[in-house]
Design an enzyme around this catalytic site. Structure first.
Site, PDB file in Angstrom:
ATOM      1  N   CYS A 230      37.950  46.656  33.848  1.00 55.78           N
ATOM      2  CA  CYS A 230      38.432  48.029  34.030  1.00 55.78           C
ATOM      3  C   CYS A 230      39.138  48.379  32.723  1.00 55.78           C
ATOM      4  O   CYS A 230      38.576  48.176  31.651  1.00 55.78           O
ATOM      5  CB  CYS A 230      39.322  48.159  35.261  1.00 55.78           C
ATOM      6  SG  CYS A 230      40.628  46.928  35.390  1.00 55.78           S
ATOM      7  N   ALA A 232      42.724  47.373  32.071  1.00 59.25           N
ATOM      8  CA  ALA A 232      43.529  46.180  31.777  1.00 59.25           C
ATOM      9  C   ALA A 232      42.839  44.895  32.208  1.00 59.25           C
ATOM     10  O   ALA A 232      43.216  43.809  31.770  1.00 59.25           O
ATOM     11  CB  ALA A 232      44.892  46.290  32.457  1.00 59.25           C
ATOM     12  N   GLY A 233      41.853  45.009  33.113  1.00 62.04           N
ATOM     13  CA  GLY A 233      41.152  43.816  33.589  1.00 62.04           C
ATOM     14  C   GLY A 233      41.915  43.059  34.656  1.00 62.04           C
ATOM     15  O   GLY A 233      41.788  41.826  34.741  1.00 62.04           O
ATOM     16  N   GLY A 235      43.814  44.976  38.033  1.00 63.65           N
ATOM     17  CA  GLY A 235      43.855  45.605  39.359  1.00 63.65           C
ATOM     18  C   GLY A 235      42.489  45.866  39.952  1.00 63.65           C
ATOM     19  O   GLY A 235      42.052  45.215  40.910  1.00 63.65           O
ATOM     20  N   ARG A 236      41.758  46.832  39.394  1.00 66.11           N
ATOM     21  CA  ARG A 236      40.425  47.150  39.893  1.00 66.11           C
ATOM     22  C   ARG A 236      39.464  45.980  39.701  1.00 66.11           C
ATOM     23  O   ARG A 236      38.596  45.728  40.541  1.00 66.11           O
ATOM     24  CB  ARG A 236      39.909  48.412  39.187  1.00 66.11           C
ATOM     25  CG  ARG A 236      40.658  49.674  39.582  1.00 66.11           C
ATOM     26  CD  ARG A 236      40.266  50.882  38.742  1.00 66.11           C
ATOM     27  NE  ARG A 236      40.922  50.891  37.437  1.00 66.11           N
ATOM     28  CZ  ARG A 236      40.859  51.907  36.575  1.00 66.11           C
ATOM     29  NH1 ARG A 236      40.177  52.998  36.887  1.00 66.11           N
ATOM     30  NH2 ARG A 236      41.477  51.851  35.408  1.00 66.11           N
TER      31      ARG A 236
END
Length: 490
Positions: A230, A232-233, A235-236
């Site tokens: 995503c 930041a890599g 949360g999603r």
């Protein structure tokens, strides 16, 4: 699958209990416990982030507080001498088989796009899942590392071409890319979720789960990890990895009896910091997994029915009453009775129509019918197996009078009556009789042209002399003008 189905039902029951637990926020407490435990084991030496925190690598991180753990980071050794470092902000996450199944990484920066393609090529990645847009809320969230539609771009020594673009559903786009390096060309599929806000959740569970299924289908049996990113890599990206992990458990029928989303997310966080970043994303996980499990149970139930049920329709002529008694599970919408051969003198078709019975008769008892009669609602027919197909439908010879009569069969001679009539029949509620009127096959030399009337006599469709008729009544063609009925003068 019965054991797995039992485990799925157990989880659904626990999830339902947590959903309707009153004032207690059980999911909120679970997520808070995950953050507490994650903060504790990040103090462990195995969860250090020294490589990502080095001064020469800090500029390669989009967010300074999201750094990969040294133990699970993805080293990029391809062309490391030219780039001066093997670092990229990416982490390995194990799959069901305890092998690296996912590469959870941040969205590439303008100066890390080459590093991104180095990683894709080195680990032979076949599928990339992108869970963000390039720009969100006016901020740059990811550098575009692919070309526009059917164009080619060069990123260092890599040549990337967009072959096709497909809209999978209103929230997912699939691009088929080709990557060329040193004369070798590889195909890479990129799924982009375009309706997932930062630190939020998707707008649709159905579109999200469809994308996960397509990712698995596109990946196939390849052992290479799936690249998920995503901005930041965490949360999603963590949500996608968690749902795909659970879907793999489901497909391999390895969902344990004590299955817990809490434990799966906690394990994700041991490998990638802040995986499943918000409470809202944690709630989304529960809803998505619940829908997956419910769908699996429905499909399993349907397959069991397909394997165990008897046919819906049987051969009417072959199924006897004795066979029905031996097979009570068979579904039969009409009464199926065996049809013995009919004598040659009865090689015609007889039809039953409702006519007014002036004398009245008793209600129909099916046990009084000969064995060669087949009942279909309000019409009964006797058909000879040897009669040609074109003789099944023939004209009805008009009768000169309305005197009740019945056809004599070899077995018995009886007048059969019915205690019900068609809906909309204007006749008074008297017992109507059912007669057998013989149908004769018209001779080619002298054809019979008849008219069929099924209109309501009270609305002028039929004269009063033939009122009270039922369905399928035929009369001869009028010979000329006739006087109007006496009722018309009233």
């Amino acid at each position: 699958m019965s054991k797995v189905a039992e485990n799925l039902r157990g989880f659904l029951a626990r999830a339902e209990s947590a959903k309707y637990s009153g004032s207690e926020d059980l999911l909120g407490k679970e997520f808070q416990e995950i953050k507490t435990r994650a903060a504790a084991f990040r103090q462990n030496s195995n969860c250090s982030t020294e490589v990502g925190g080095c001064p020469e690598n800090l500029k390669k991180n989009r967010y300074k507080d999201i750094l990969p753990y040294d133990e699970t980071r993805v080293p990029v050794t391809l062309l490391a001498e030219e780039s001066g470092s093997d670092y990229i902000n990416a982490s390995f996450i194990q799959g069901v088989d305890k092998q690296p199944r996912y590469i959870a990484t941040q969205g590439p920066l303008s100066h890390t796009v080459v590093d991104f393609w180095r990683m894709i090529w080195q680990y032979n990645v076949k599928v990339i899942v992108m869970a963000c847009r390039e720009v969100e809320l006016g901020k740059k969230k990811c550098e575009r590392y692919w070309p526009l539609d059917q164009e080619t771009v060069h990123h260092g020594v890599f040549t990337v071409t967009t072959v096709s673009k497909t809209t999978v559903n209103p929230e997912v786009v699939l691009r088929n890319l080709t990557v060329m390096f040193q004369g070798e060309v590889r195909e890479v599929g990129q799924f982009q979720y375009i309706a997932w806000p930062d630190r939020g959740i998707p707008d649709s569970y159905a579109c999200f789960l469809e994308m996960i299924q397509l990712v698995r289908h596109h990946q196939g049996e390849h052992k290479a990890p799936i690249c998920v990113h995503c901005s930041a890599g965490c949360g999603r990206t963590g949500v996608i990895c968690t749902v795909e992990y659970i879907l793999t458990l489901l497909h391999k029928q390895r969902v344990p009896s004590d299955f817990s989303i809490f434990e799966v997310v906690l394990e994700m966080r041991r490998q990638r910091p802040s995986a499943v970043q918000t409470r809202e994303q944690y709630d989304f996980l529960y809803h998505a997994v619940t829908e997956m499990f419910e769908k699996q149970l429905k499909e399993t139930h349907y397959e069991n029915l397909k394997e165990n049920k008897a046919p819906y329709y049987d051969d009417v002529a072959a199924l006897t009453l004795e066979n029905r008694s031996q097979n009570p599970n068979r579904r039969n919408r009409a009464l199926h009775v065996s049809m013995p051969p009919v004598p040659s003198e009865m090689n015609n078709t007889y039809a039953v129509v409702n006519k007014k019975n002036p004398t009245g008769s008793k209600s129909l008892d099916i046990r009084s019918l000969p064995s060669s009669h087949v009942q279909y609602d309000n019409v009964r027919c006797v058909s000879s197996p040897s009669a040609p197909v074109d003789q099944l439908y023939s004209a009805v010879i008009p009768k000169s009078n309305r005197t009740s009569a019945c056809i004599t069969t070899p077995a018995s001679t009886a007048t059969i009556s019915s205690s019900y009539s068609l809906a909309g029949n204007p006749t008074p509620p008297t017992v109507a009789s059912v007669e057998y009127s013989q149908v004769a096959v018209p001779s080619p030399a002298k054809p019979i042209y008849d008219y069929e009337f099924v209109s309501d006599p009270t609305k002028g469709g039929m004269p009063s002399a033939v009122s009270g008729i039922g369905f399928n009544y035929r009369v001869g063609k009028p010979k000329g003008p006739r006087d109007p009925p006496a009722e018309w003068s009233r």
